[in-house]
Design a protein around this motif. Structure first.
Motif, PDB file in Angstrom:
ATOM      1  N   GLY A 286      20.117 -14.244 -31.841  1.00  0.00           N
ATOM      2  CA  GLY A 286      18.726 -13.940 -31.541  1.00  0.00           C
ATOM      3  C   GLY A 286      18.153 -14.869 -30.497  1.00  0.00           C
ATOM      4  O   GLY A 286      18.730 -15.915 -30.174  1.00  0.00           O
ATOM      5  N   VAL A 287      17.001 -14.457 -29.956  1.00  0.00           N
ATOM      6  CA  VAL A 287      16.293 -15.257 -28.965  1.00  0.00           C
ATOM      7  C   VAL A 287      14.821 -15.299 -29.349  1.00  0.00           C
ATOM      8  O   VAL A 287      14.297 -14.383 -29.993  1.00  0.00           O
ATOM      9  CB  VAL A 287      16.453 -14.686 -27.542  1.00  0.00           C
ATOM     10  N   GLY A 288      14.148 -16.363 -28.943  1.00  0.00           N
ATOM     11  CA  GLY A 288      12.726 -16.505 -29.209  1.00  0.00           C
ATOM     12  C   GLY A 288      12.042 -17.224 -28.072  1.00  0.00           C
ATOM     13  O   GLY A 288      12.684 -17.936 -27.282  1.00  0.00           O
ATOM     14  N   ALA A 289      10.727 -17.036 -27.955  1.00  0.00           N
ATOM     15  CA  ALA A 289       9.963 -17.682 -26.886  1.00  0.00           C
ATOM     16  C   ALA A 289       8.581 -18.058 -27.409  1.00  0.00           C
ATOM     17  O   ALA A 289       8.006 -17.357 -28.247  1.00  0.00           O
ATOM     18  CB  ALA A 289       9.838 -16.766 -25.676  1.00  0.00           C
ATOM     19  N   GLU A 290       8.051 -19.176 -26.886  1.00  0.00           N
ATOM     20  CA  GLU A 290       6.713 -19.653 -27.232  1.00  0.00           C
ATOM     21  C   GLU A 290       5.999 -20.075 -25.958  1.00  0.00           C
ATOM     22  O   GLU A 290       6.598 -20.685 -25.072  1.00  0.00           O
ATOM     23  CB  GLU A 290       6.790 -20.855 -28.174  1.00  0.00           C
ATOM     24  N   TYR A 291       4.694 -19.749 -25.902  1.00  0.00           N
ATOM     25  CA  TYR A 291       3.891 -20.123 -24.738  1.00  0.00           C
ATOM     26  C   TYR A 291       2.514 -20.572 -25.209  1.00  0.00           C
ATOM     27  O   TYR A 291       1.811 -19.820 -25.886  1.00  0.00           O
ATOM     28  CB  TYR A 291       3.757 -18.932 -23.781  1.00  0.00           C
ATOM     29  N   LYS A 292       2.136 -21.788 -24.888  1.00  0.00           N
ATOM     30  CA  LYS A 292       0.832 -22.323 -25.255  1.00  0.00           C
ATOM     31  C   LYS A 292       0.017 -22.572 -23.995  1.00  0.00           C
ATOM     32  O   LYS A 292       0.421 -23.349 -23.124  1.00  0.00           O
ATOM     33  CB  LYS A 292       0.997 -23.617 -26.063  1.00  0.00           C
ATOM     34  N   MET A 293      -1.141 -21.909 -23.908  1.00  0.00           N
ATOM     35  CA  MET A 293      -1.996 -22.021 -22.738  1.00  0.00           C
ATOM     36  C   MET A 293      -2.977 -23.180 -22.903  1.00  0.00           C
ATOM     37  O   MET A 293      -3.253 -23.645 -24.007  1.00  0.00           O
ATOM     38  CB  MET A 293      -2.769 -20.716 -22.531  1.00  0.00           C
ATOM     39  N   ALA A 294      -3.538 -23.609 -21.773  1.00  0.00           N
ATOM     40  CA  ALA A 294      -4.473 -24.723 -21.787  1.00  0.00           C
ATOM     41  C   ALA A 294      -5.772 -24.381 -22.506  1.00  0.00           C
ATOM     42  O   ALA A 294      -6.469 -25.268 -22.995  1.00  0.00           O
ATOM     43  CB  ALA A 294      -4.773 -25.153 -20.349  1.00  0.00           C
ATOM     44  N   ASN A 295      -6.107 -23.089 -22.608  1.00  0.00           N
ATOM     45  CA  ASN A 295      -7.351 -22.683 -23.262  1.00  0.00           C
ATOM     46  C   ASN A 295      -7.221 -22.549 -24.775  1.00  0.00           C
ATOM     47  O   ASN A 295      -8.128 -22.053 -25.443  1.00  0.00           O
ATOM     48  CB  ASN A 295      -7.854 -21.360 -22.674  1.00  0.00           C
ATOM     49  N   GLY A 296      -6.079 -22.963 -25.332  1.00  0.00           N
ATOM     50  CA  GLY A 296      -5.887 -22.927 -26.778  1.00  0.00           C
ATOM     51  C   GLY A 296      -5.199 -21.695 -27.301  1.00  0.00           C
ATOM     52  O   GLY A 296      -4.911 -21.596 -28.503  1.00  0.00           O
ATOM     53  N   VAL A 297      -4.914 -20.718 -26.435  1.00  0.00           N
ATOM     54  CA  VAL A 297      -4.228 -19.492 -26.850  1.00  0.00           C
ATOM     55  C   VAL A 297      -2.721 -19.728 -26.867  1.00  0.00           C
ATOM     56  O   VAL A 297      -2.161 -20.331 -25.952  1.00  0.00           O
ATOM     57  CB  VAL A 297      -4.563 -18.323 -25.907  1.00  0.00           C
ATOM     58  N   GLY A 298      -2.073 -19.277 -27.915  1.00  0.00           N
ATOM     59  CA  GLY A 298      -0.622 -19.379 -28.017  1.00  0.00           C
ATOM     60  C   GLY A 298       0.009 -18.021 -28.289  1.00  0.00           C
ATOM     61  O   GLY A 298      -0.562 -17.201 -29.019  1.00  0.00           O
ATOM     62  N   LEU A 299       1.163 -17.771 -27.688  1.00  0.00           N
ATOM     63  CA  LEU A 299       1.903 -16.531 -27.891  1.00  0.00           C
ATOM     64  C   LEU A 299       3.320 -16.878 -28.326  1.00  0.00           C
ATOM     65  O   LEU A 299       3.894 -17.877 -27.883  1.00  0.00           O
ATOM     66  CB  LEU A 299       1.946 -15.703 -26.605  1.00  0.00           C
ATOM     67  N   ALA A 300       3.897 -16.059 -29.209  1.00  0.00           N
ATOM     68  CA  ALA A 300       5.262 -16.306 -29.682  1.00  0.00           C
ATOM     69  C   ALA A 300       5.922 -14.985 -30.042  1.00  0.00           C
ATOM     70  O   ALA A 300       5.249 -13.998 -30.402  1.00  0.00           O
ATOM     71  CB  ALA A 300       5.256 -17.233 -30.892  1.00  0.00           C
ATOM     72  N   GLY A 301       7.236 -14.943 -29.934  1.00  0.00           N
ATOM     73  CA  GLY A 301       7.972 -13.748 -30.314  1.00  0.00           C
ATOM     74  C   GLY A 301       9.440 -14.055 -30.512  1.00  0.00           C
ATOM     75  O   GLY A 301       9.949 -15.072 -30.030  1.00  0.00           O
ATOM     76  N   TYR A 302      10.111 -13.198 -31.253  1.00  0.00           N
ATOM     77  CA  TYR A 302      11.555 -13.363 -31.439  1.00  0.00           C
ATOM     78  C   TYR A 302      12.209 -12.022 -31.727  1.00  0.00           C
ATOM     79  O   TYR A 302      11.564 -11.053 -32.147  1.00  0.00           O
ATOM     80  CB  TYR A 302      11.866 -14.355 -32.566  1.00  0.00           C
ATOM     81  N   TRP A 303      13.508 -11.989 -31.490  1.00  0.00           N
ATOM     82  CA  TRP A 303      14.351 -10.837 -31.848  1.00  0.00           C
ATOM     83  C   TRP A 303      15.626 -11.385 -32.464  1.00  0.00           C
ATOM     84  O   TRP A 303      16.241 -12.309 -31.933  1.00  0.00           O
ATOM     85  CB  TRP A 303      14.688 -10.005 -30.624  1.00  0.00           C
ATOM     86  N   ARG A 304      15.987 -10.833 -33.616  1.00  0.00           N
ATOM     87  CA  ARG A 304      17.228 -11.204 -34.299  1.00  0.00           C
ATOM     88  C   ARG A 304      18.031  -9.959 -34.607  1.00  0.00           C
ATOM     89  O   ARG A 304      17.468  -8.913 -34.962  1.00  0.00           O
ATOM     90  CB  ARG A 304      16.938 -11.903 -35.634  1.00  0.00           C
ATOM     91  N   ARG A 305      19.346 -10.059 -34.490  1.00  0.00           N
ATOM     92  CA  ARG A 305      20.246  -8.997 -34.949  1.00  0.00           C
ATOM     93  C   ARG A 305      21.298  -9.623 -35.858  1.00  0.00           C
ATOM     94  O   ARG A 305      21.836 -10.688 -35.549  1.00  0.00           O
ATOM     95  CB  ARG A 305      20.920  -8.275 -33.793  1.00  0.00           C
ATOM     96  N   VAL A 306      21.585  -8.942 -36.956  1.00  0.00           N
ATOM     97  CA  VAL A 306      22.651  -9.345 -37.865  1.00  0.00           C
ATOM     98  C   VAL A 306      23.666  -8.206 -37.900  1.00  0.00           C
ATOM     99  O   VAL A 306      23.331  -7.067 -38.264  1.00  0.00           O
ATOM    100  CB  VAL A 306      22.102  -9.629 -39.275  1.00  0.00           C
ATOM    101  N   ALA A 307      24.900  -8.509 -37.508  1.00  0.00           N
ATOM    102  CA  ALA A 307      25.957  -7.498 -37.446  1.00  0.00           C
ATOM    103  C   ALA A 307      27.000  -7.794 -38.517  1.00  0.00           C
ATOM    104  O   ALA A 307      27.561  -8.900 -38.558  1.00  0.00           O
ATOM    105  CB  ALA A 307      26.603  -7.490 -36.064  1.00  0.00           C
ATOM    106  N   TYR A 308      27.238  -6.802 -39.401  1.00  0.00           N
ATOM    107  CA  TYR A 308      28.201  -6.931 -40.492  1.00  0.00           C
ATOM    108  C   TYR A 308      29.464  -6.140 -40.154  1.00  0.00           C
ATOM    109  O   TYR A 308      29.389  -5.004 -39.674  1.00  0.00           O
ATOM    110  CB  TYR A 308      27.613  -6.393 -41.796  1.00  0.00           C
TER     111      TYR A 308
END
Length: 365
Positions: A286-308
């Motif tokens: 999986g991959v994830g990303a985070e972004y915090k802006m100077a105005n106090g707003v934050g964004l985050a997201g992720y994607w995970r896959r599990v393969a059996y």
């Protein structure tokens, strides 16, 4: 409240000073949250069979006591204990073995969240740091997890399944040992966890061992880890199967234009499951990303896959999460998020196309 805490801490420090200790301190901190949470399948991880959806009120308050000290010879030591405001029943899926034919059965068990059930004790010196208690394993310390989404964590599906960290929680909380040592920019980790119940003779005879290393260089962070456990934890519903398994994994993270990006890969082999007539191979990535802006707003997201991958079939599960936050200052933050889970679990049982969402306020004290 803060003034009262300051007076308590001042009085404590004064008593310690008069007692003649080399150095000692007790600090009090805490967190709380209030909001609403939506779940499209309330019984996904509970002992019921309906697929009702609903909004629920979320609230929680916790206090953490942190105690630190230093001996006359310079040895550092400390402890942390966390007390929760309320007790609550939590439901968790649990795989067990039918003794008559060796088949794996998916059962359910109620786990009670007890007050003051999270704590650690550590000692630190020239030769590293040793921690006992509610620890993350060596592998999890080295690789880590993806960004947490939402005000309530939304089942914390941003976290990878580490059998060397998580397997005790499938039935009851138990202590583990974590050793850490740093040398030339490399952080080394080693851990051990058992599934004994306290000091009694009642146990499941299950152990978990883990090794990990983390290295930071020129804005990049790399991790590698290995674990061996007698209890496998499914990385989607975190149910446990009492079969020997081994895992290894890698991770990498960096920052591009103030956006922190991270990727993790873990592969696991679960040995000799009778109903599968062989081994179970599980790949988590999986991959994830985070972004915090100077105005106090934050964004985050992720994607995970599990393969059996079983001797007879292959199936997958996908988890996607997105969230946002706004820092109000003074320790208060507005948070919200959405997480979706779909696919199959360890034994190939179809997971409901489940969506969770929440919104509310989080406080730090």
């Amino acid at each position: 409240m803060r003034e009262a805490m300051k007076k308590v801490l001042f009085a404590t420090s004064a008593l310690v000073a008069f007692a003649g200790a080399a150095s000692a301190e007790v600090a009090v901190s805490g967190d709380a949250r209030i909001g609403m949470r939506y779940d499209s399948d309330l019984c996904a991880n509970a002992a019921c069979t309906t697929t009702d959806s609903a909004w629920n009120v979320v609230n929680r308050a916790r206090v953490k006591f942190t105690m630190t000290g230093t001996s006359d010879s310079g040895l550092e030591f400390g402890a942390e204990v966390r007390a929760e405001e309320a007790q609550r029943a939590r439901y968790g899926s649990q795989f067990s073995i039918d003794e008559t034919d060796g088949t794996v059965v998916n059962t359910y068990a109620i786990r009670n969240g007890l007050s003051a059930d999270k704590g650690i004790v550590w000692v630190s010196g020239t030769y590293g740091k040793l921690t006992a208690g509610d620890i993350d394993s060596g592998m999890e310390n080295a690789l880590g997890d993806l960004p947490e989404i939402g005000m309530s964590g939304l089942d914390y599906l941003n976290e990878f399944g580490y059998s060397s960290s998580d397997f005790d929680d499938s039935l009851y909380s138990e202590a583990g040992l974590l050793y850490e040592y740093s040398i030339n920019g490399v952080k080394l980790f080693a851990s051990f966890m058992d599934q004994n119940i306290g000091y009694s003779a009642i146990d499941r005879d299950n152990n978990a061992y883990s090794l990990g290393a983390k290295y930071e260089m020129a804005g990049y962070e790399f991790g590698i880890g290995y674990e061996k456990s007698d209890f496998y934890i499914d990385p989607v519903n975190f149910a446990g199967i009492p079969y020997e398994n081994t895992s290894w994994g890698i991770s990498a993270a960096t920052v591009f234009n103030e956006v922190k990006v991270k990727g993790i890969y873990v592969t696991t082999t679960v040995k000799d499951i009778p109903t599968l007539t062989g081994d179970l191979d599980v790949d988590q990535f999986g991959v994830g990303a985070e972004y915090k802006m100077a105005n106090g707003v934050g964004l985050a997201g992720y994607w995970r896959r599990v393969a059996y991958d079983t001797p007879a079939d292959e199936f997958t599960a996908d988890i996607v999460g997105v969230g946002a936050s706004y820092d109000l200052g003074g320790g208060a933050t507005v948070k919200g998020g959405v997480v979706n889970v779909s696919g199959d679990d360890t034994l190939g049982s179809s997971l409901s196309d489940r969506t969770m969402a929440d919104f509310g306020l989080v406080f730090k004290f």
